[in-house]
Every structure is written in structure tokens, then in C-alpha cells.
Write an enzyme that holds these catalytic residues in place. Structure first.
Site, PDB file in Angstrom:
ATOM      1  N   HIS A 270       0.875  -1.177   0.000  1.00  0.00           N
ATOM      2  CA  HIS A 270       0.000   0.000   0.000  1.00  0.00           C
ATOM      3  C   HIS A 270       0.914   1.229   0.000  1.00  0.00           C
ATOM      4  CE1 HIS A 270      -3.796   2.144   0.691  1.00  0.00           C
ATOM      5  NE2 HIS A 270      -2.970   3.051   1.164  1.00  0.00           N
ATOM      6  N   CYS A 271       0.754   2.081  -0.994  1.00  0.00           N
ATOM      7  CA  CYS A 271       1.680   3.217  -1.144  1.00  0.00           C
ATOM      8  C   CYS A 271       1.013   4.512  -0.681  1.00  0.00           C
ATOM      9  CB  CYS A 271       2.102   3.339  -2.608  1.00  0.00           C
ATOM     10  SG  CYS A 271       3.271   4.681  -2.864  1.00  0.00           S
ATOM     11  N   PRO A 272       1.509   5.134   0.414  1.00  0.00           N
ATOM     12  CA  PRO A 272       0.906   6.400   0.855  1.00  0.00           C
ATOM     13  C   PRO A 272       1.146   7.539  -0.126  1.00  0.00           C
ATOM     14  CG  PRO A 272       2.829   5.857   2.184  1.00  0.00           C
ATOM     15  CD  PRO A 272       2.576   4.677   1.305  1.00  0.00           C
TER      16      PRO A 272
END
Ligand code: ZN
Ligand code: ZN
Length: 392
Positions: free
Chosen positions: A199-201
Site C-alpha cells: 500500500h503506497c501512501p
């Protein structure tokens, strides 16, 4: 954590026992008895609040990082309620703090390039050199913007719920739904993601089957752009840095002169406001681009290694464990999704013919990846050797 607590409670407990001993021997006074009772009550309260049979160093680290998780999960501009159990992920257009940061920082570099660098190179560069810089910089910028936009707006792909005809390998403990191969649960999106990488912020999105290529291409072209900016502006940076040092020295001399009353009126400014801003902007541009090139470059190389091996970030850890487990039994682990280095890249980038290297890699392209993210048969052009590896 437990050891530290006993370390603190140890001396307190010893004092209490001494007090109790003294108190009961000499008919303890009511004040002391009250204190002892309060201490016991407080101790029970504290233990009931802190005690957790599952507690450990992992829980302590998780608790310490809770504000960071909160920022990643809730640091958006407009507040909306979080999706609950089984709820949909946040809409793609919803802005988050890291996305805004990427846009602002990239925008600042583009603005400096147009307002500060362009007027300088227009005066000094030859026409062919100017043309090359013009075409390369705009091609790179278009690819960065395109891949970033696609990465944040393309859903990573989710397994269909309520269907029984898909090949699954396990059941997700959180969704209570069948999980196809390479699918993992994302605790931030609160749902299973096909071929989940992470999951890439910075994208405010999961990186999965449908947007993995956009994520990698964005990292690659952004690194390329930052290397181009920091290398291309090296001479301008050195001149700007020297000018700033000179500015500081002149300001110091001016102050000294005023203090010594050498001037009878205010001395004229040595550098104009525009010159000062230009020099500072060039130094900012070089430092930002160099730092991003180093950090993002390392991340891009790491992802390139994973893609060459036909693994995602999550599978890297799983396969490492499996490799060790089988090695202990004297067996060799084979990654079933590894088609060979070149074929892995071709599958990942969606390159079926030679022309696709230009139209699908070097130019913006929104073609879909191979397969549906649930079954993983190799594409028809994968070589016989790789296909036999697949069958293992
Ligand atoms: Zn799940
Ligand atoms: Zn996610």
C-alpha cells in the site's frame, strides 16, 4: 516491556512491603493504612489497563507508529468516514497529504525550471542543445505526470465476491472470502487486493495487478527526471551557491560598515530580490532533485530486481521463508511466476511485439496487464523452458 515494568515496580513493591511490615507490627495508623489501600487499588487499575497476554515488542512498536499510520490513513484534505468492515476503499480522487506533497514538490521544480533555469539557458545554450533539452524534459515530464495520474486513479484490482468459479488458494481471515493466488489483504484499504505489492501512501492507493506497471514507471521516470535535473543544473547550482556565499559576505561587510558609521546614508543593495530568489531556488532545485534521485533510485532498483525475479514485495518475504524451509529438507524452491528475466519484464510491461517497447514503454500507454489477476497461465509467447518451469 514487561521487564522494564518490573524494574520500575520492583523498588516500589519493596518499599510497600517494608511499610506493611512496619504498619502491621506497630498497629498501623489510619493514614498509612489508607495510603496502602490506595496503592493496592492503583496497582490493580494500572495492571488491568496495561496487561495484555499478547503484548510484546511488536505491540510496542505498533503503538509507537500509530500516529504515522493515522497520518497515512486519515491525513486527507477533506474528512469522510473510514470504510468499515467490508466497505469500499476511499474514492480514487480523494486527496491525501502525501499526494498533495508529491504534486506541490514536483510543481515547484517545474516552476523553477521555467522561471529561473529557462531564462538563463536561453542566453547561453546553442539552438541544438536547447532543442534537445526542450524535447527530453517535456517527454520526461509527460511520462511522470501520466504514470502518476494513472497510478493514483487506477484501482489495483479486487477479487470478485460471491463467485465460486474462481481458482482460490485460501480464505481471507478478515474478508471471509476466497483468495486467489498472489492476492493479499490490505489493512488500510480493508479488502483483498489482486497481486498485491504494497500500500503506497505517496499514491494513496494499493499497488496491485492493474496499477503495478504505472507505479514502477512513475518511480523510474521520476528518478530519471531527478537525475537529469541534478546533473543538468550542476554548474548553475555551483554558481548559485557561490553567489549566495558572496551575498552573505557582502551583507556582513555592509552591517560592519554601518556599525562603524562609514556610510552616511543607507548603502544600496548588492543583489536584487529577483537575483536572490533565483540563486536560492537553484540551490533548492539541486538539493531536492539529488535527494529524491538517491532515495527513489534505490527503491526503483529494488523493485526492478523483484520484477526480474517475477516476485512482488510480499512474495519476496514469503518465497524467502519457503526457500529456507525447503533447503532444510534438501529440496530446491522454484518460483512458479518466474518466466525468466526478459520474459518477466515483457509480461510486466505488456510488451508482446518489438514495436511495443516504443509504444507501450517509452510513450504513455494505458493498456491492460496480461491476465485477470486471478489465474496465472503464462502468455503464449513465453519460451518452452520458462513454460516447463511454470509447470513445476
Ligand atoms: Zn481480505
Ligand atoms: Zn491498500
Amino acid at each position: 516491556m514487561r521487564g522494564q515494568r518490573s524494574l520500575l515496580l520492583g523498588p516500589a513493591r519493596l518499599c510497600l512491603r517494608l511499610l506493611l511490615l512496619l504498619g502491621y507490627r506497630r498497629r498501623c495508623p489510619p493514614l498509612l493504612r489508607g495510603l496502602v489501600q490506595r496503592w493496592r487499588y492503583g496497582k490493580v487499575c494500572l495492571r488491568s489497563l496495561l496487561y495484555n497476554s499478547f503484548g510484546g515488542s511488536d505491540t510496542a512498536v505498533d503503538a509507537a507508529f500509530e500516529p504515522v499510520y493515522w497520518l497515512v490513513d486519515n491525513g486527507h484534505v477533506s474528512h469522510r468516514p473510514n470504510p468499515g468492515f467490508g466497505g469500499r476503499p476511499p474514492p480514487p480522487g480523494k486527496l491525501r497529504v502525501f499526494v498533495v506533497l508529491v504534486i506541490v514538490l514536483t510543481g515547484s521544480i517545474v516552476a523553477i525550471a521555467y522561471l529561473c533555469v529557462l531564462p538563463l539557458i536561453l542566453r547561453t545554450y546553442s539552438v541544438p542543445r536547447l532543442c534537445w533539452h526542450f524535447f527530453y524534459s517535456h517527454w520526461n515530464l509527460i511520462l511522470i505526470v501520466f504514470h502518476y495520474y494513472q497510478a493514483i486513479t487506477t484501482p489495483p484490482g479486487y477479487p470478485p465476491q460471491g463467485r465460486n468459479d474462481i481458482a482460490t488458494v485460501s480464505i481471507c481471515k478478515k474478508c471471509i472470502y476466497p483468495k486467489p493466488a498472489r492476492t493479499h489483504h490490505c489493512s488500510i484499504c480493508n479488502r483483498c487486493v489482486l497481486k498485491m505489492d504494497h500500500h503506497c501512501p505517496w499514491l494513496n492507493n494499493c499497488v496491485g495487478h492493474y496499477n503495478h506497471r504505472y507505479f514502477f514507471s512513475f518511480c523510474f521516470f521520476m528518478t530519471l527526471g531527478c537525475v537529469y535535473c541534478s546533473y543538468g543544473s550542476w554548474d548553475l547550482f555551483r554558481e548559485a551557491y557561490a553567489a549566495i556565499e558572496k551575498m552573505k559576505q557582502l551583507d556582513k561587510n555592509k552591517l560592519q560598515a554601518v556599525a562603524n558609521q562609514t556610510y552616511h546614508q543607507t548603502p544600496p543593495p548588492t543583489f536584487s530580490f529577483r537575483e536572490r530568489m533565483t540563486h536560492k531556488s537553484l540551490v533548492y532545485l539541486w538539493f531536492l532533485c539529488s535527494s529524491v534521485a538517491l532515495a527513489l533510485g534505490a527503491l526503483t532498483v529494488w523493485h526492478a530486481v523483484l520484477i526480474s525475479r517475477g516476485e512482488t514485495s510480499i512474495e519476496r518475504h514469503i518465497n524467502k521463508k519457503e526457500r529456507r524451509r525447503l533447503q532444510a529438507k534438501g529440496r530446491v524452491f522454484t518460483n512458479p511466476y518466474n518466466y525468466g528475466c526478459l520474459d518477466n519484464w515483457k509480461v510486466f510491461l505488456g510488451v508482446d511485439t518489438g514495436r511495443h517497447w516504443l509504444t507501450r514503454v517509452l510513450l504513455p500507454s494505458s493498456h491492460l496487464p496480461h491476465g485477470n489477476g486471478m489465474s496465472w497461465e503464462p502468455p503464449p509467447w513465453v519460451t518452452a523452458h520458462s513454460a516447463s518451469v511454470m509447470a513445476v
